[in-house]
Design a protein around this motif. Structure first.
Motif, PDB file in Angstrom:
ATOM      1  N   ARG A  83      14.836 -25.117 -19.681  1.00 13.77           N
ATOM      2  CA  ARG A  83      15.095 -26.026 -18.456  1.00 13.77           C
ATOM      3  C   ARG A  83      14.785 -25.346 -16.933  1.00 13.77           C
ATOM      4  NH1 ARG A  83      20.844 -27.491 -20.000  1.00 13.77           N
ATOM      5  NH2 ARG A  83      20.453 -28.232 -22.124  1.00 13.77           N
ATOM      6  N   ARG A  84      14.062 -26.110 -16.247  1.00 14.51           N
ATOM      7  CA  ARG A  84      13.935 -25.722 -14.953  1.00 14.51           C
ATOM      8  C   ARG A  84      15.123 -25.543 -13.991  1.00 14.51           C
ATOM      9  NH1 ARG A  84       8.132 -26.503 -13.841  1.00 14.51           N
ATOM     10  NH2 ARG A  84       7.004 -27.498 -15.554  1.00 14.51           N
ATOM     11  N   PHE A  85      14.895 -24.589 -13.047  1.00 16.18           N
ATOM     12  CA  PHE A  85      16.097 -24.527 -12.005  1.00 16.18           C
ATOM     13  C   PHE A  85      17.418 -24.213 -12.558  1.00 16.18           C
ATOM     14  CE2 PHE A  85      12.774 -27.480 -10.334  1.00 16.18           C
ATOM     15  CZ  PHE A  85      11.918 -26.578  -9.464  1.00 16.18           C
ATOM     16  N   GLU A  86      17.419 -23.162 -13.712  1.00 13.95           N
ATOM     17  CA  GLU A  86      18.640 -23.046 -14.154  1.00 13.95           C
ATOM     18  C   GLU A  86      18.662 -21.326 -14.065  1.00 13.95           C
ATOM     19  OE1 GLU A  86      20.877 -24.529 -17.035  1.00 13.95           O
ATOM     20  OE2 GLU A  86      20.133 -26.366 -17.086  1.00 13.95           O
ATOM     21  N   PRO A  87      18.927 -20.943 -12.794  1.00 13.56           N
ATOM     22  CA  PRO A  87      18.857 -19.368 -12.590  1.00 13.56           C
ATOM     23  C   PRO A  87      20.194 -18.719 -13.104  1.00 13.56           C
ATOM     24  CG  PRO A  87      19.548 -20.416 -10.493  1.00 13.56           C
ATOM     25  CD  PRO A  87      19.122 -21.541 -11.509  1.00 13.56           C
ATOM     26  N   ARG A  88      20.132 -17.428 -13.807  1.00  6.84           N
ATOM     27  CA  ARG A  88      21.260 -16.780 -14.344  1.00  6.84           C
ATOM     28  C   ARG A  88      20.603 -15.392 -14.349  1.00  6.84           C
ATOM     29  NH1 ARG A  88      18.190 -19.646 -18.084  1.00  6.84           N
ATOM     30  NH2 ARG A  88      19.514 -21.295 -17.902  1.00  6.84           N
ATOM     31  N   THR A  89      21.775 -14.502 -14.224  1.00  6.69           N
ATOM     32  CA  THR A  89      21.376 -13.027 -14.423  1.00  6.69           C
ATOM     33  C   THR A  89      21.663 -12.718 -15.900  1.00  6.69           C
ATOM     34  OG1 THR A  89      23.551 -12.589 -13.510  1.00  6.69           O
ATOM     35  CG2 THR A  89      21.677 -12.580 -11.693  1.00  6.69           C
ATOM     36  N   ASN A  90      22.483 -13.002 -16.277  1.00  2.99           N
ATOM     37  CA  ASN A  90      22.980 -12.645 -17.966  1.00  2.99           C
ATOM     38  C   ASN A  90      22.309 -11.123 -18.008  1.00  2.99           C
ATOM     39  OD1 ASN A  90      23.840 -13.255 -20.406  1.00  2.99           O
ATOM     40  ND2 ASN A  90      21.662 -13.682 -21.122  1.00  2.99           N
TER      41      ASN A  90
ATOM     42  N   ARG B 114      18.405  -7.511 -14.002  1.00  2.00           N
ATOM     43  CA  ARG B 114      18.598  -6.784 -12.655  1.00  2.00           C
ATOM     44  C   ARG B 114      18.512  -7.709 -11.346  1.00  2.00           C
ATOM     45  NH1 ARG B 114      16.858  -3.094 -16.336  1.00  2.00           N
ATOM     46  NH2 ARG B 114      14.871  -3.575 -16.037  1.00  2.00           N
ATOM     47  N   ARG B 115      17.615  -8.731 -11.545  1.00  2.00           N
ATOM     48  CA  ARG B 115      17.299  -9.744 -10.455  1.00  2.00           C
ATOM     49  C   ARG B 115      17.705 -11.030 -10.928  1.00  2.00           C
ATOM     50  NH1 ARG B 115      12.811 -11.853 -11.825  1.00  2.00           N
ATOM     51  NH2 ARG B 115      11.186 -10.413 -13.087  1.00  2.00           N
ATOM     52  N   ARG B 116      17.932 -11.881  -9.893  1.00  2.45           N
ATOM     53  CA  ARG B 116      18.009 -13.241 -10.070  1.00  2.45           C
ATOM     54  C   ARG B 116      16.751 -14.173  -9.718  1.00  2.45           C
ATOM     55  NH1 ARG B 116      22.926 -16.272 -10.651  1.00  2.45           N
ATOM     56  NH2 ARG B 116      22.775 -18.389 -10.099  1.00  2.45           N
ATOM     57  N   GLY B 117      16.396 -14.818 -10.477  1.00  2.00           N
ATOM     58  CA  GLY B 117      15.066 -15.770 -10.051  1.00  2.00           C
ATOM     59  C   GLY B 117      15.426 -17.254  -9.904  1.00  2.00           C
ATOM     60  N   ALA B 118      14.395 -18.049  -9.637  1.00  2.00           N
ATOM     61  CA  ALA B 118      14.367 -19.522  -9.275  1.00  2.00           C
ATOM     62  C   ALA B 118      14.782 -20.256 -10.650  1.00  2.00           C
ATOM     63  CB  ALA B 118      13.235 -19.980  -8.808  1.00  2.00           C
ATOM     64  N   GLY B 119      14.698 -19.448 -11.736  1.00  2.00           N
ATOM     65  CA  GLY B 119      15.102 -20.122 -13.136  1.00  2.00           C
ATOM     66  C   GLY B 119      13.761 -20.918 -13.636  1.00  2.00           C
ATOM     67  N   LEU B 120      12.546 -20.483 -13.277  1.00  2.00           N
ATOM     68  CA  LEU B 120      11.294 -21.289 -13.772  1.00  2.00           C
ATOM     69  C   LEU B 120      10.628 -20.622 -14.646  1.00  2.00           C
ATOM     70  CD1 LEU B 120      10.211 -22.509 -10.168  1.00  2.00           C
ATOM     71  CD2 LEU B 120      10.897 -23.935 -11.916  1.00  2.00           C
ATOM     72  N   GLY B 121      10.545 -19.287 -14.860  1.00  2.00           N
ATOM     73  CA  GLY B 121       9.805 -18.450 -15.803  1.00  2.00           C
ATOM     74  C   GLY B 121       9.672 -18.978 -17.113  1.00  2.00           C
ATOM     75  N   LEU B 122      10.641 -19.171 -17.817  1.00  2.00           N
ATOM     76  CA  LEU B 122      10.228 -19.744 -19.455  1.00  2.00           C
ATOM     77  C   LEU B 122       9.885 -21.054 -19.226  1.00  2.00           C
ATOM     78  CD1 LEU B 122      12.960 -17.585 -21.370  1.00  2.00           C
ATOM     79  CD2 LEU B 122      10.669 -17.326 -21.202  1.00  2.00           C
ATOM     80  N   SER B 123      10.451 -21.986 -18.363  1.00  2.00           N
ATOM     81  CA  SER B 123      10.118 -23.168 -18.306  1.00  2.00           C
ATOM     82  C   SER B 123       8.549 -23.419 -17.942  1.00  2.00           C
ATOM     83  CB  SER B 123      10.796 -24.124 -17.594  1.00  2.00           C
ATOM     84  OG  SER B 123      10.914 -23.629 -16.171  1.00  2.00           O
ATOM     85  N   ILE B 124       8.136 -22.581 -17.274  1.00  2.00           N
ATOM     86  CA  ILE B 124       6.663 -22.634 -17.028  1.00  2.00           C
ATOM     87  C   ILE B 124       5.834 -22.176 -18.109  1.00  2.00           C
ATOM     88  CG2 ILE B 124       4.992 -21.376 -15.433  1.00  2.00           C
ATOM     89  CD1 ILE B 124       6.719 -21.475 -13.274  1.00  2.00           C
ATOM     90  N   VAL B 125       6.559 -20.971 -18.701  1.00  2.00           N
ATOM     91  CA  VAL B 125       5.679 -20.542 -20.032  1.00  2.00           C
ATOM     92  C   VAL B 125       5.667 -21.767 -21.024  1.00  2.00           C
ATOM     93  CG1 VAL B 125       5.930 -18.883 -21.805  1.00  2.00           C
ATOM     94  CG2 VAL B 125       6.430 -18.177 -19.896  1.00  2.00           C
ATOM     95  N   LYS B 126       6.664 -22.475 -21.397  1.00  2.00           N
ATOM     96  CA  LYS B 126       6.737 -23.431 -22.137  1.00  2.00           C
ATOM     97  C   LYS B 126       5.570 -24.803 -21.972  1.00  2.00           C
ATOM     98  CE  LYS B 126       9.809 -26.265 -24.909  1.00  2.00           C
ATOM     99  NZ  LYS B 126       9.351 -27.606 -25.064  1.00  2.00           N
ATOM    100  N   SER B 127       5.646 -25.041 -20.718  1.00  2.00           N
ATOM    101  CA  SER B 127       4.781 -26.037 -20.157  1.00  2.00           C
ATOM    102  C   SER B 127       3.389 -25.735 -20.202  1.00  2.00           C
ATOM    103  CB  SER B 127       4.939 -26.302 -18.539  1.00  2.00           C
ATOM    104  OG  SER B 127       6.368 -26.689 -18.456  1.00  2.00           O
ATOM    105  N   PHE B 128       2.810 -24.383 -19.847  1.00  2.00           N
ATOM    106  CA  PHE B 128       1.465 -23.738 -19.843  1.00  2.00           C
ATOM    107  C   PHE B 128       1.031 -23.949 -21.427  1.00  2.00           C
ATOM    108  CE2 PHE B 128       1.334 -21.870 -15.491  1.00  2.00           C
ATOM    109  CZ  PHE B 128       1.551 -23.030 -14.955  1.00  2.00           C
ATOM    110  N   VAL B 129       2.109 -23.484 -22.479  1.00  2.00           N
ATOM    111  CA  VAL B 129       1.599 -23.081 -23.598  1.00  2.00           C
ATOM    112  C   VAL B 129       1.549 -24.636 -24.281  1.00  2.00           C
ATOM    113  CG1 VAL B 129       2.358 -22.474 -25.671  1.00  2.00           C
ATOM    114  CG2 VAL B 129       2.893 -20.806 -23.867  1.00  2.00           C
ATOM    115  N   GLU B 130       2.266 -25.487 -24.082  1.00  2.00           N
ATOM    116  CA  GLU B 130       2.203 -27.059 -24.733  1.00  2.00           C
ATOM    117  C   GLU B 130       0.911 -27.661 -24.041  1.00  2.00           C
ATOM    118  OE1 GLU B 130       5.947 -28.489 -24.015  1.00  2.00           O
ATOM    119  OE2 GLU B 130       6.913 -27.604 -25.749  1.00  2.00           O
ATOM    120  N   LEU B 131       0.453 -27.081 -22.905  1.00  2.00           N
ATOM    121  CA  LEU B 131      -0.615 -27.846 -22.190  1.00  2.00           C
ATOM    122  C   LEU B 131      -1.876 -27.572 -23.115  1.00  2.00           C
ATOM    123  CD1 LEU B 131      -0.228 -27.687 -18.466  1.00  2.00           C
ATOM    124  CD2 LEU B 131      -0.483 -29.654 -19.875  1.00  2.00           C
TER     125      LEU B 131
END
Length: 131
Positions: free
Chosen positions: A71-78, A81-98
């Motif tokens: 899901r987009r915009f679900e930032p978490r550190t879990n 070492r750094r906290r992001g915008a929560g887009l990394g894996l959602s972008i990956v999934k979108s681009f792979v599915e395209l």
């Protein structure tokens, strides 16, 4: 570490998007991998296409996180070492599915995480050239 022993010589895909997919996967792995550990990028041929995977030796993902990881915009550190915008894996999934492909995650406590992206031989959005 790069494991490309069984990688195809070429495959059909959007070079920019493939680069973004791999960048996001490697950045995510670097965020969660323990210091001085090894991150592995692998590529291999499949009967129906090509598969890229990125593995880290981090803490692994808890089962409840797997439901929301794309899901987009679900930032978490879990444990990262750094906290992001929560887009990394959602972008990956979108681009792979395209590309007509799929993404899956293999993970477990103290086993690390492997994100696997499978791409078909010919992306579904490509039309054959007219004769």
């Amino acid at each position: 570490k790069i494991d490309a022993a069984t990688a195809p010589k070429t495959f059909h895909g959007d070079e920019t998007r493939i680069r973004q997919i791999l960048y996001n996967l490697l950045s995510n792995a670097a965020n969660y991998a323990p210091e001085a550990s090894t991150i592995t990028l692998a590529c291999r041929s499949l009967a129906e296409g090509v598969e890229f995977s990125v593995h880290d030796d981090g803490p692994g993902m808890p089962p409840d996180l797997l439901d929301s990881v794309f899901r987009r915009f679900e930032p978490r550190t879990n444990g990262g070492r750094r906290r992001g915008a929560g887009l990394g894996l959602s972008i990956v999934k979108s681009f792979v599915e395209l590309h007509g492909g799929s993404v899956r995650i293999e993970t477990g406590k103290d086993r690390g995480t492997t994100v696997i992206c499978a791409f078909p031989d010919t992306p579904s959005g490509i039309r054959a050239a007219a004769e």
